[in-house]
Design a protein around this motif. Structure first.
Motif, PDB file in Angstrom:
ATOM      1  N   LYS A  94       0.804  -1.236   0.000  1.00  0.00           N
ATOM      2  CA  LYS A  94       0.000   0.000   0.000  1.00  0.00           C
ATOM      3  C   LYS A  94       0.834   1.283   0.000  1.00  0.00           C
ATOM      4  O   LYS A  94       0.286   2.373  -0.039  1.00  0.00           O
ATOM      5  N   THR A  95       2.162   1.152   0.080  1.00  0.00           N
ATOM      6  CA  THR A  95       2.969   2.375   0.163  1.00  0.00           C
ATOM      7  C   THR A  95       3.251   2.979  -1.208  1.00  0.00           C
ATOM      8  O   THR A  95       3.284   2.275  -2.214  1.00  0.00           O
ATOM      9  N   SER A  96       3.446   4.288  -1.225  1.00  0.00           N
ATOM     10  CA  SER A  96       3.821   4.987  -2.468  1.00  0.00           C
ATOM     11  C   SER A  96       5.303   5.340  -2.449  1.00  0.00           C
ATOM     12  O   SER A  96       5.962   5.333  -3.478  1.00  0.00           O
ATOM     13  N   SER A  97       5.811   5.678  -1.258  1.00  0.00           N
ATOM     14  CA  SER A  97       7.210   6.090  -1.145  1.00  0.00           C
ATOM     15  C   SER A  97       8.134   4.878  -1.248  1.00  0.00           C
ATOM     16  O   SER A  97       7.959   3.893  -0.531  1.00  0.00           O
ATOM     17  N   GLU A  98       9.089   4.994  -2.169  1.00  0.00           N
ATOM     18  CA  GLU A  98      10.043   3.882  -2.335  1.00  0.00           C
ATOM     19  C   GLU A  98      10.901   3.703  -1.096  1.00  0.00           C
ATOM     20  O   GLU A  98      11.256   2.590  -0.726  1.00  0.00           O
ATOM     21  N   GLU A  99      11.229   4.833  -0.495  1.00  0.00           N
ATOM     22  CA  GLU A  99      12.063   4.799   0.705  1.00  0.00           C
ATOM     23  C   GLU A  99      11.345   4.035   1.827  1.00  0.00           C
ATOM     24  O   GLU A  99      11.946   3.212   2.519  1.00  0.00           O
ATOM     25  N   ILE A 110      -6.561   2.498   8.755  1.00  0.00           N
ATOM     26  CA  ILE A 110      -5.937   3.683   8.145  1.00  0.00           C
ATOM     27  C   ILE A 110      -5.749   3.449   6.641  1.00  0.00           C
ATOM     28  O   ILE A 110      -6.052   4.305   5.818  1.00  0.00           O
ATOM     29  N   MET A 111      -5.281   2.258   6.285  1.00  0.00           N
ATOM     30  CA  MET A 111      -5.029   1.971   4.869  1.00  0.00           C
ATOM     31  C   MET A 111      -6.330   1.940   4.069  1.00  0.00           C
ATOM     32  O   MET A 111      -6.363   2.322   2.908  1.00  0.00           O
ATOM     33  N   ARG A 132      -1.490   8.466   3.047  1.00  0.00           N
ATOM     34  CA  ARG A 132      -1.578   7.060   3.465  1.00  0.00           C
ATOM     35  C   ARG A 132      -0.232   6.577   4.004  1.00  0.00           C
ATOM     36  O   ARG A 132      -0.169   5.881   5.012  1.00  0.00           O
ATOM     37  N   ASP A 133       0.840   6.984   3.330  1.00  0.00           N
ATOM     38  CA  ASP A 133       2.174   6.594   3.795  1.00  0.00           C
ATOM     39  C   ASP A 133       2.443   7.110   5.212  1.00  0.00           C
ATOM     40  O   ASP A 133       2.996   6.397   6.051  1.00  0.00           O
ATOM     41  N   ALA A 134       2.030   8.369   5.443  1.00  0.00           N
ATOM     42  CA  ALA A 134       2.218   8.933   6.790  1.00  0.00           C
ATOM     43  C   ALA A 134       1.431   8.102   7.807  1.00  0.00           C
ATOM     44  O   ALA A 134       1.902   7.856   8.927  1.00  0.00           O
ATOM     45  N   GLY A 135       0.245   7.647   7.413  1.00  0.00           N
ATOM     46  CA  GLY A 135      -0.576   6.795   8.286  1.00  0.00           C
ATOM     47  C   GLY A 135       0.073   5.442   8.526  1.00  0.00           C
ATOM     48  O   GLY A 135       0.045   4.907   9.641  1.00  0.00           O
ATOM     49  N   ILE A 136       0.663   4.883   7.461  1.00  0.00           N
ATOM     50  CA  ILE A 136       1.345   3.579   7.601  1.00  0.00           C
ATOM     51  C   ILE A 136       2.523   3.725   8.560  1.00  0.00           C
ATOM     52  O   ILE A 136       2.750   2.873   9.425  1.00  0.00           O
ATOM     53  N   GLU A 174       9.827  12.505   8.794  1.00  0.00           N
ATOM     54  CA  GLU A 174      10.201  13.909   8.973  1.00  0.00           C
ATOM     55  C   GLU A 174      10.978  14.488   7.799  1.00  0.00           C
ATOM     56  O   GLU A 174      10.964  15.693   7.569  1.00  0.00           O
ATOM     57  N   SER A 175      11.682  13.640   7.037  1.00  0.00           N
ATOM     58  CA  SER A 175      12.467  14.179   5.935  1.00  0.00           C
ATOM     59  C   SER A 175      11.649  14.338   4.663  1.00  0.00           C
ATOM     60  O   SER A 175      11.973  15.154   3.823  1.00  0.00           O
ATOM     61  N   SER A 176      10.595  13.564   4.494  1.00  0.00           N
ATOM     62  CA  SER A 176       9.838  13.723   3.242  1.00  0.00           C
ATOM     63  C   SER A 176       8.334  13.471   3.358  1.00  0.00           C
ATOM     64  O   SER A 176       7.524  14.322   2.982  1.00  0.00           O
ATOM     65  N   VAL A 177       7.958  12.333   3.878  1.00  0.00           N
ATOM     66  CA  VAL A 177       6.555  11.903   3.767  1.00  0.00           C
ATOM     67  C   VAL A 177       5.546  12.893   4.383  1.00  0.00           C
ATOM     68  O   VAL A 177       4.555  13.252   3.743  1.00  0.00           O
TER      69      VAL A 177
END
Ligand SMILES: [Fe+2]
Length: 189
Positions: free
Chosen positions: A53-58, A106-107, A116-120, A173-176
């Motif tokens: 369910k994540t979008s951020s590769e990191e 959340i998802m 959603r990533d912030a929620g994950i 804190e750095s991106s999401v």
């Protein structure tokens, strides 16, 4: 039945780290070990769902890495059982079950993207904090019970959980979080 005092327990010879002597702390330790065993095994099933369910590769790669770490942690808990001459046994951890259900919610309630990533991340950090509390306690119980090797193994996992928690904070804190905020403002206009 009266339980043995700590000092008499410590004085006993220990050929293995097995101490089935009805000691109250020992029983509590076993109970909590079964709880975290259930929790870790549940996580090996829950983390892949989060990754999907994540979008951020990191974030995805941090979760993938933590999945491997978690699989190893399951084996480490099994080793602790073995040190006590016990067959590994899981007992449902209601707290972890609840945290994971909240994560699923959340998802379900968020669209794909950074919010959603912030929620994950928030769900994953709740998982980590529960584990940090559990392993901290287990580690201190193991030390009191004179289980040096068990304490070492538990401490290794404790440190891994702390690292995972710090890594998640860094990603948030750095991106999401920032990107989620912009995403939200785009949705509002
Ligand atoms: Fe873990």
């Amino acid at each position: 039945m009266k339980t043995k005092t700590r000092s008499s327990g410590r004085g006993q010879s220990r050929k293995s780290e097995s101490m089935h002597d009805g000691n109250g702390l020992q029983e509590l330790f076993e109970m909590e070990l079964k709880d975290i065993y259930w929790a870790e095994k549940a996580l090996t099933k829950a983390i892949p769902k989060m990754i999907k369910k994540t979008s951020s590769e990191e974030l995805a790669s941090a979760l993938e890495e933590h999945l491997l770490v978690t699989e190893n942690q399951v084996r480490r808990v099994e080793q602790v059982f073995e040190l006590m001459d016990m067959t590994p046994k899981a007992k449902k951890c209601e707290a972890m079950d609840g945290i994971l259900k909240e994560g699923e919610e959340i998802m379900k309630e968020t669209e794909e993207g950074m919010a959603r990533d912030a929620g994950i991340i928030s769900a994953a950090q709740k998982v980590e904090h529960y584990e940090i509390a559990s392993y901290g306690t287990l580690c201190s119980f193991a030390k009191t019970l004179g289980m040096e090797k068990g304490a070492e193994l538990l401490e290794e996992t404790l440190n891994e959980e702390k690292e995972a928690d710090a890594k998640l904070s860094k990603i948030a804190e750095s991106s999401v979080n920032e990107e989620a905020m912009h995403e939200e403002s785009r949705m509002a206009t």
